[in-house]
Design a protein around this motif. Sequence first.
Motif, PDB file in Angstrom:
ATOM      1  N   MET A 269       0.815  -1.209   0.000  1.00 55.88           N
ATOM      2  CA  MET A 269       0.000   0.000   0.000  1.00 55.88           C
ATOM      3  C   MET A 269       0.856   1.270   0.000  1.00 55.88           C
ATOM      4  N   TYR A 270       2.094   1.187   0.514  1.00 56.44           N
ATOM      5  CA  TYR A 270       2.949   2.371   0.586  1.00 56.44           C
ATOM      6  C   TYR A 270       3.713   2.630  -0.709  1.00 56.44           C
ATOM      7  N   VAL A 271       3.539   1.766  -1.708  1.00 60.73           N
ATOM      8  CA  VAL A 271       4.280   1.905  -2.970  1.00 60.73           C
ATOM      9  C   VAL A 271       3.419   2.615  -4.011  1.00 60.73           C
ATOM     10  N   GLU A 272       3.970   3.685  -4.560  1.00 63.30           N
ATOM     11  CA  GLU A 272       3.268   4.471  -5.574  1.00 63.30           C
ATOM     12  C   GLU A 272       3.671   4.062  -6.990  1.00 63.30           C
ATOM     13  N   ASN A 273       4.932   3.691  -7.157  1.00 61.43           N
ATOM     14  CA  ASN A 273       5.415   3.323  -8.488  1.00 61.43           C
ATOM     15  C   ASN A 273       6.638   2.434  -8.364  1.00 61.43           C
ATOM     16  N   ILE A 274       6.829   1.556  -9.352  1.00 63.29           N
ATOM     17  CA  ILE A 274       7.982   0.661  -9.397  1.00 63.29           C
ATOM     18  C   ILE A 274       8.637   0.812 -10.763  1.00 63.29           C
ATOM     19  N   VAL A 275       9.934   1.075 -10.771  1.00 66.60           N
ATOM     20  CA  VAL A 275      10.690   1.148 -12.023  1.00 66.60           C
ATOM     21  C   VAL A 275      11.728   0.045 -12.014  1.00 66.60           C
ATOM     22  N   ILE A 281      18.329  -3.609 -11.357  1.00 67.01           N
ATOM     23  CA  ILE A 281      17.989  -2.472 -10.501  1.00 67.01           C
ATOM     24  C   ILE A 281      16.478  -2.349 -10.347  1.00 67.01           C
ATOM     25  N   VAL A 282      16.055  -2.100  -9.112  1.00 66.60           N
ATOM     26  CA  VAL A 282      14.645  -1.849  -8.815  1.00 66.60           C
ATOM     27  C   VAL A 282      14.560  -0.528  -8.064  1.00 66.60           C
ATOM     28  N   ILE A 283      13.738   0.396  -8.573  1.00 66.15           N
ATOM     29  CA  ILE A 283      13.502   1.669  -7.900  1.00 66.15           C
ATOM     30  C   ILE A 283      12.046   1.713  -7.464  1.00 66.15           C
ATOM     31  N   VAL A 284      11.848   1.912  -6.183  1.00 69.88           N
ATOM     32  CA  VAL A 284      10.502   1.928  -5.611  1.00 69.88           C
ATOM     33  C   VAL A 284      10.179   3.344  -5.155  1.00 69.88           C
ATOM     34  N   SER A 285       9.106   3.912  -5.680  1.00 66.62           N
ATOM     35  CA  SER A 285       8.628   5.216  -5.233  1.00 66.62           C
ATOM     36  C   SER A 285       7.525   4.994  -4.208  1.00 66.62           C
ATOM     37  N   ILE A 286       7.672   5.616  -3.032  1.00 65.15           N
ATOM     38  CA  ILE A 286       6.684   5.399  -1.972  1.00 65.15           C
ATOM     39  C   ILE A 286       5.782   6.620  -1.833  1.00 65.15           C
ATOM     40  N   THR A 287       4.646   6.409  -1.234  1.00 62.66           N
ATOM     41  CA  THR A 287       3.674   7.489  -1.056  1.00 62.66           C
ATOM     42  C   THR A 287       4.241   8.578  -0.153  1.00 62.66           C
ATOM     43  N   LYS A 288       3.773   9.795  -0.358  1.00 60.10           N
ATOM     44  CA  LYS A 288       4.344  10.951   0.346  1.00 60.10           C
ATOM     45  C   LYS A 288       4.078  10.920   1.848  1.00 60.10           C
ATOM     46  N   ASP A 289       3.114  10.126   2.285  1.00 55.46           N
ATOM     47  CA  ASP A 289       2.833  10.046   3.716  1.00 55.46           C
ATOM     48  C   ASP A 289       3.758   9.061   4.434  1.00 55.46           C
ATOM     49  N   VAL A 292      10.938   7.748   3.667  1.00 56.69           N
ATOM     50  CA  VAL A 292      11.981   6.879   3.122  1.00 56.69           C
ATOM     51  C   VAL A 292      12.956   6.477   4.225  1.00 56.69           C
ATOM     52  N   LYS A 293      13.393   7.452   5.017  1.00 59.30           N
ATOM     53  CA  LYS A 293      14.344   7.182   6.084  1.00 59.30           C
ATOM     54  C   LYS A 293      13.796   6.176   7.086  1.00 59.30           C
ATOM     55  N   GLN A 294      12.543   6.364   7.463  1.00 57.73           N
ATOM     56  CA  GLN A 294      11.931   5.465   8.443  1.00 57.73           C
ATOM     57  C   GLN A 294      11.787   4.051   7.885  1.00 57.73           C
ATOM     58  N   LEU A 295      11.364   3.957   6.623  1.00 58.36           N
ATOM     59  CA  LEU A 295      11.193   2.641   6.009  1.00 58.36           C
ATOM     60  C   LEU A 295      12.526   1.901   5.917  1.00 58.36           C
ATOM     61  N   LEU A 296      13.575   2.608   5.524  1.00 62.24           N
ATOM     62  CA  LEU A 296      14.890   1.985   5.426  1.00 62.24           C
ATOM     63  C   LEU A 296      15.394   1.538   6.797  1.00 62.24           C
ATOM     64  N   ASN A 312      11.374  10.488  -2.461  1.00 62.94           N
ATOM     65  CA  ASN A 312      10.389   9.438  -2.216  1.00 62.94           C
ATOM     66  C   ASN A 312      10.780   8.108  -2.846  1.00 62.94           C
ATOM     67  N   ASP A 313      12.059   7.970  -3.199  1.00 61.97           N
ATOM     68  CA  ASP A 313      12.500   6.777  -3.919  1.00 61.97           C
ATOM     69  C   ASP A 313      13.524   5.974  -3.121  1.00 61.97           C
ATOM     70  N   ILE A 314      13.464   4.663  -3.321  1.00 62.26           N
ATOM     71  CA  ILE A 314      14.424   3.724  -2.736  1.00 62.26           C
ATOM     72  C   ILE A 314      14.958   2.842  -3.862  1.00 62.26           C
ATOM     73  N   ARG A 315      16.270   2.616  -3.882  1.00 64.08           N
ATOM     74  CA  ARG A 315      16.863   1.740  -4.887  1.00 64.08           C
ATOM     75  C   ARG A 315      17.358   0.451  -4.247  1.00 64.08           C
ATOM     76  N   LEU A 316      17.088  -0.657  -4.936  1.00 60.59           N
ATOM     77  CA  LEU A 316      17.608  -1.966  -4.545  1.00 60.59           C
ATOM     78  C   LEU A 316      18.303  -2.562  -5.763  1.00 60.59           C
ATOM     79  N   VAL A 317      19.469  -3.169  -5.553  1.00 58.80           N
ATOM     80  CA  VAL A 317      20.258  -3.707  -6.660  1.00 58.80           C
ATOM     81  C   VAL A 317      20.673  -5.138  -6.344  1.00 58.80           C
ATOM     82  N   THR A 318      20.348  -6.055  -7.246  1.00 56.57           N
ATOM     83  CA  THR A 318      20.754  -7.450  -7.066  1.00 56.57           C
ATOM     84  C   THR A 318      22.175  -7.647  -7.597  1.00 56.57           C
ATOM     85  N   HIS A 319      22.830  -8.708  -7.091  1.00 52.45           N
ATOM     86  CA  HIS A 319      24.234  -8.937  -7.440  1.00 52.45           C
ATOM     87  C   HIS A 319      24.596 -10.391  -7.157  1.00 52.45           C
ATOM     88  N   LEU A 320      25.833 -10.753  -7.425  1.00 54.25           N
ATOM     89  CA  LEU A 320      26.213 -12.171  -7.365  1.00 54.25           C
ATOM     90  C   LEU A 320      26.273 -12.735  -5.953  1.00 54.25           C
TER      91      LEU A 320
END
Length: 335
Positions: A269-275, A281-289, A292-296, A312-320
């Motif tokens: 519910m807190y996710v507004e957009n996923i790129v 690479i995954v970029i998650v945009s969260i709702t303005k309410d 980001v700091k608290q979620l991390l 309002n964005d968080i990046r996650l990157v997969t790797h070996l």
Amino acid sequence: MIDLRSDTVTKPSGEMLEAMMTAEVGDDVFGEDPTVMILENKIAKYFGKEAALFCPSGTMTNQIAVRINTQPQDELLCDRTSHIYNYEGGGAAYNSMVSIKLMHGDLGRFTANDVLENINPDDIHYARTSMVSIENTVNKGGGSVFPLDTIKEIAKVAVDNKLKMHLDGARVFNALVKSGENPLHHGKCFHTMSVCFSKGLGAPVGSALLGSKEAIARARRVRKVFGGGMRQAGYLAAACIYALENNVARLKDDHRRANQLANMFEDKMYVENIVSAGTNIVIVSITKDKSVKQLLEEWKKKGLLAVPFGPNDIRLVTHLNFTDDMLQKTTEILA
């Protein structure tokens, strides 16, 4: 701890460490490190270029490219999302005294027409447009891939207008694995190319700048001025050779896991957009309410690390070093 902050957090495998420990080395500033020479010849041949220069980082290879492809008062063209503009400390202005004009592409991918429209007229009131920089994959575009046909069209505009073409290929191997395209075809489109071994390929250090023999001879002088000359660098080059020979094809596993990771956020519910463009690479945009700091901080307490990537964005990157077991654990953390 599951670390998805970047694909630069990987540690060398036992096999890679063995390759490093048994490397034959010399003084690379004197041009006497055989393992560095093997790497430079190998990566140049991989993309069909005449020569290559081993450097400590992709920022250095990009900045050397700007220096040798431009003159003071020139201007380079790149997308507004580009690493060369956003994350290199204003290096183009400081090191090369050039300005940057930004284009507004689709997830960082601009077109030949965009380039054509942004070339300055031959007028003393304007900076001289002299260089185009493409990033592939695009970090801030969620790992988006520049299609080869688009690159070829941009390269034609560059040639017609006497512009130098540079590739910021920090994750170009991800792009090639995703597209299945021939690296030789990419090499033909660029005057200079920066490729990184310390991201998806998992080496601890190192990037290479590729180009003509003349360009790399000039680049070697600039590397010296930038303080990038290394001595027994063959220990690092050996890790890069191992990475190039063993860790390219497996990037498809990172892409698969990133796709599954992106799917985990679809019902949140807190996710507004996923790129996520199908690479690592995954970029998650969260709702303005939501903070980001608290979620991390909440994720970190549960054993998951990611990075803020905007207000309002968080990046996650997969790797070996991110395994299927870790992927399953991530599912539990996000739940």
